[in-house]
Motif scaffolding. Structure first.
Motif, short mmCIF file in Angstrom:
data_model
loop_
_atom_site.label_atom_id
_atom_site.label_comp_id
_atom_site.label_asym_id
_atom_site.label_seq_id
_atom_site.Cartn_x
_atom_site.Cartn_y
_atom_site.Cartn_z
N ASP A 84 15.13 6.01 13.96
CA ASP A 84 16.46 5.43 13.78
C ASP A 84 17.11 6.10 12.57
O ASP A 84 16.63 6.00 11.45
CB ASP A 84 16.34 3.93 13.55
N ARG A 85 18.24 6.78 12.77
CA ARG A 85 18.88 7.56 11.72
C ARG A 85 19.80 6.73 10.83
O ARG A 85 20.43 7.26 9.92
CB ARG A 85 19.66 8.72 12.34
N THR A 86 19.87 5.41 11.10
CA THR A 86 20.71 4.54 10.26
C THR A 86 20.31 4.72 8.79
O THR A 86 19.14 4.72 8.45
CB THR A 86 20.52 3.07 10.67
N ASP A 87 21.31 4.83 7.92
CA ASP A 87 21.03 5.11 6.51
C ASP A 87 20.35 3.94 5.82
O ASP A 87 19.26 4.06 5.29
CB ASP A 87 22.33 5.47 5.79
N GLU A 88 21.00 2.77 5.84
CA GLU A 88 20.42 1.60 5.17
C GLU A 88 19.46 0.90 6.13
O GLU A 88 19.72 -0.19 6.62
CB GLU A 88 21.53 0.66 4.69
N HIS A 89 18.37 1.55 6.39
CA HIS A 89 17.42 1.10 7.41
C HIS A 89 16.01 1.37 6.92
O HIS A 89 15.61 2.51 6.78
CB HIS A 89 17.71 1.85 8.72
N ALA A 90 15.26 0.29 6.61
CA ALA A 90 13.92 0.44 6.06
C ALA A 90 12.93 -0.37 6.89
O ALA A 90 12.82 -1.59 6.70
CB ALA A 90 13.87 0.02 4.60
N PRO A 91 12.20 0.25 7.81
CA PRO A 91 11.15 -0.47 8.53
C PRO A 91 10.00 -0.84 7.59
O PRO A 91 9.58 -0.03 6.75
CB PRO A 91 10.68 0.55 9.58
N ILE A 92 9.49 -2.07 7.71
CA ILE A 92 8.37 -2.54 6.90
C ILE A 92 7.33 -3.15 7.84
O ILE A 92 7.68 -3.90 8.76
CB ILE A 92 8.80 -3.60 5.86
N PHE A 93 6.06 -2.84 7.60
CA PHE A 93 4.95 -3.37 8.38
C PHE A 93 4.12 -4.23 7.43
O PHE A 93 3.39 -3.72 6.58
CB PHE A 93 4.12 -2.21 8.95
N ILE A 94 4.27 -5.56 7.57
CA ILE A 94 3.76 -6.50 6.58
C ILE A 94 2.39 -7.03 6.98
O ILE A 94 2.20 -7.49 8.10
CB ILE A 94 4.72 -7.69 6.42
N TYR A 95 1.44 -6.98 6.05
CA TYR A 95 0.15 -7.62 6.27
C TYR A 95 0.33 -9.12 6.06
O TYR A 95 0.68 -9.58 4.98
CB TYR A 95 -0.90 -7.07 5.30
N GLU A 96 0.05 -9.91 7.12
CA GLU A 96 0.32 -11.35 7.09
C GLU A 96 -0.90 -12.17 6.69
O GLU A 96 -0.81 -13.40 6.61
CB GLU A 96 0.83 -11.81 8.46
N GLY A 97 -2.03 -11.52 6.46
CA GLY A 97 -3.25 -12.27 6.20
C GLY A 97 -3.29 -12.99 4.88
O GLY A 97 -4.00 -14.00 4.75
N GLU A 98 -2.52 -12.53 3.89
CA GLU A 98 -2.63 -13.15 2.57
C GLU A 98 -1.47 -12.72 1.69
O GLU A 98 -0.89 -11.64 1.87
CB GLU A 98 -3.96 -12.73 1.92
N SER A 99 -1.14 -13.55 0.71
CA SER A 99 -0.19 -13.19 -0.34
C SER A 99 -0.99 -12.83 -1.59
O SER A 99 -2.07 -13.36 -1.82
CB SER A 99 0.76 -14.34 -0.64
N PHE A 100 -0.43 -11.94 -2.41
CA PHE A 100 -1.13 -11.45 -3.59
C PHE A 100 -0.29 -11.68 -4.84
O PHE A 100 0.92 -11.50 -4.83
CB PHE A 100 -1.44 -9.95 -3.45
N GLY A 101 -0.96 -12.06 -5.92
CA GLY A 101 -0.32 -12.19 -7.21
C GLY A 101 -0.65 -10.98 -8.07
O GLY A 101 0.10 -10.03 -8.16
N ASP A 102 -1.83 -11.00 -8.72
CA ASP A 102 -2.33 -9.85 -9.47
C ASP A 102 -3.17 -9.00 -8.52
O ASP A 102 -4.12 -9.50 -7.90
CB ASP A 102 -3.17 -10.30 -10.65
N PHE A 103 -2.86 -7.71 -8.44
CA PHE A 103 -3.57 -6.85 -7.49
C PHE A 103 -3.37 -5.38 -7.85
O PHE A 103 -2.50 -5.02 -8.64
CB PHE A 103 -3.07 -7.10 -6.06
N ARG A 104 -4.17 -4.55 -7.20
CA ARG A 104 -4.02 -3.09 -7.27
C ARG A 104 -4.16 -2.56 -5.86
O ARG A 104 -5.20 -2.76 -5.23
CB ARG A 104 -5.07 -2.47 -8.19
N ILE A 105 -3.14 -1.89 -5.34
CA ILE A 105 -3.19 -1.33 -4.00
C ILE A 105 -3.08 0.18 -4.05
O ILE A 105 -2.28 0.74 -4.81
CB ILE A 105 -2.06 -1.93 -3.10
#
Length: 351
Positions: A84-105
């Motif tokens: 998709d060549r739309t300029d303001e277009h950001a696909p995101i693939f979200i991991y739904e298993g958990e939310s994180f506070g302090d982390f290192r990815i």
């Protein structure tokens, strides 16, 4: 470090102490598959991305014991394939298993194609597609920047120029400690230490922009575990009812129709699939009663503020002489009703 469970391409590990590790492992998936336990959204305009498994050459997942140059192997990787060549277009693939506070990815990424953009990034402390942080590498713009999205509005970039070759695997890292945010590219700190309190915790996800075709592999999250409301409710109910032999809560996770154990008096059981009676209670919203040699087991639906069935609670009680199905149900129902008073939606329950 103890292996807990493999869930449709996501390999979960945990330690006994304060830290834990998750590895997003796609090695058991086939080309064209979409990993479970992720959701596909778009930030901005246009359609969500096309997130599929592809095969690509990359170094072996773990370092060689001999210290020699890692062997290149052809392995499944995660690919964003939509153009998709739309300029303001950001696909995101979200991991739904958990939310994180302090982390290192950390994750490997490779820029494959793109006429308008060639980008890959990590979205983190993500609330929804309009509120999150992200870092991204741009092959066309030759830059590595941090951004903040609040109510759909993007901040000014913070970072540095950097040559990011297309068709080559790179490593990206993000670390959050309280309000502190650190980010690096290929081991180089290109984003200064940031201090921002907009989002204290949230989900993580893969990020691309416009028509970027990008690959991701060998993603690891080291984090301080956060206790979900589901587990808090289990623990509080056990303290309030010390004679209970056990408590379990089952629910369906995002992007999956199968119910799993999401909280339990026995933490090592979390992640196991729901037994048939739990699936039946979840589907038909009716109680189920069972027994074993020493226990009576009451399985009850758990409802949100609108009366919708969002979870199933299994109450395990020691049986006693004269125990009847009626008084067992009478003992179990107040426990679940007390939990329901604390829950607005299923999303609250799992965060």
């Amino acid at each position: 470090m103890q292996r807990l469970i493999i869930l449709a391409g996501v390999l979960l590990y945990a330690t006994v102490g304060r830290s834990a590790e998750k590895i997003f492992d796609f090695s058991e998936l086939k080309a064209g598959d979409t990993p479970a336990f992720f959701s596909s959204v778009v930030s901005g305009e246009g359609k969500p991305g096309e997130w599929k498994i592809a095969l690509d050459e990359l170094p072996q997942a773990f370092p060689s014991v001999s210290g020699k140059t890692p062997v290149q192997t052809r392995r499944p990787v995660l690919a964003q394939l939509a153009r998709d060549r739309t300029d303001e277009h950001a696909p995101i693939f979200i991991y739904e298993g958990e939310s994180f506070g302090d982390f290192r990815i950390t994750t490997l990424f490779k820029l494959i194609e793109g006429e308008v953009e060639q980008m890959a990034g990590i979205a983190f402390r993500l609330q929804d597609e309009n509120n999150y942080y992200y870092v991204r590498a741009s092959g066309i713009g030759n830059s590595f920047y941090f951004f903040k999205i609040v109510n759909g509005q993007r901040s000014t970039p913070i970072g540095a120029k950097a040559v990011i070759a297309r068709g080559v695997w790179h490593e990206m890292m993000v670390e959050c400690k309280g309000a502190e945010i650190h980010a690096s590219l290929d081991g180089k700190v290109l984003v200064p230490t940031l201090n921002d309190k907009s989002f204290a915790n949230g989900k993580v996800g893969y990020w691309t922009k416009s028509d970027s075709v990008s690959y991701f592999a060998d993603t690891r999250v080291i984090y301080t575990p956060r206790e979900s409301l589901a587990q808090v409710l289990i623990n509080e109910s056990l303290r309030a009812n010390p004679r209970l032999a056990g408590l379990q809560m089952f629910a369906t996770m995002a992007n999956s129709k199968d119910a799993t154990l999401v909280a339990s008096s026995n933490a090592t059981d979390v992640g196991k699939p729901a037994p048939p009676e739990v699936r039946d209670v979840l589907a038909r919203s009716i109680p189920y009663q069972g027994k074993d040699r020493d226990h009576v087991i009451i399985t009850l639906p758990m409802r949100d503020r609108n009366g919708e069935n969002i979870a199933v609670v299994k109450v395990i009680m020691k049986s006693f002489p004269g125990q009847t199905d009626k008084n067992a149900l009478a003992r179990a129902m107040p426990i679940v009703k007390a939990m329901e008073q604390r829950v607005q939606t299923k999303k609250d329950l799992l965060e």
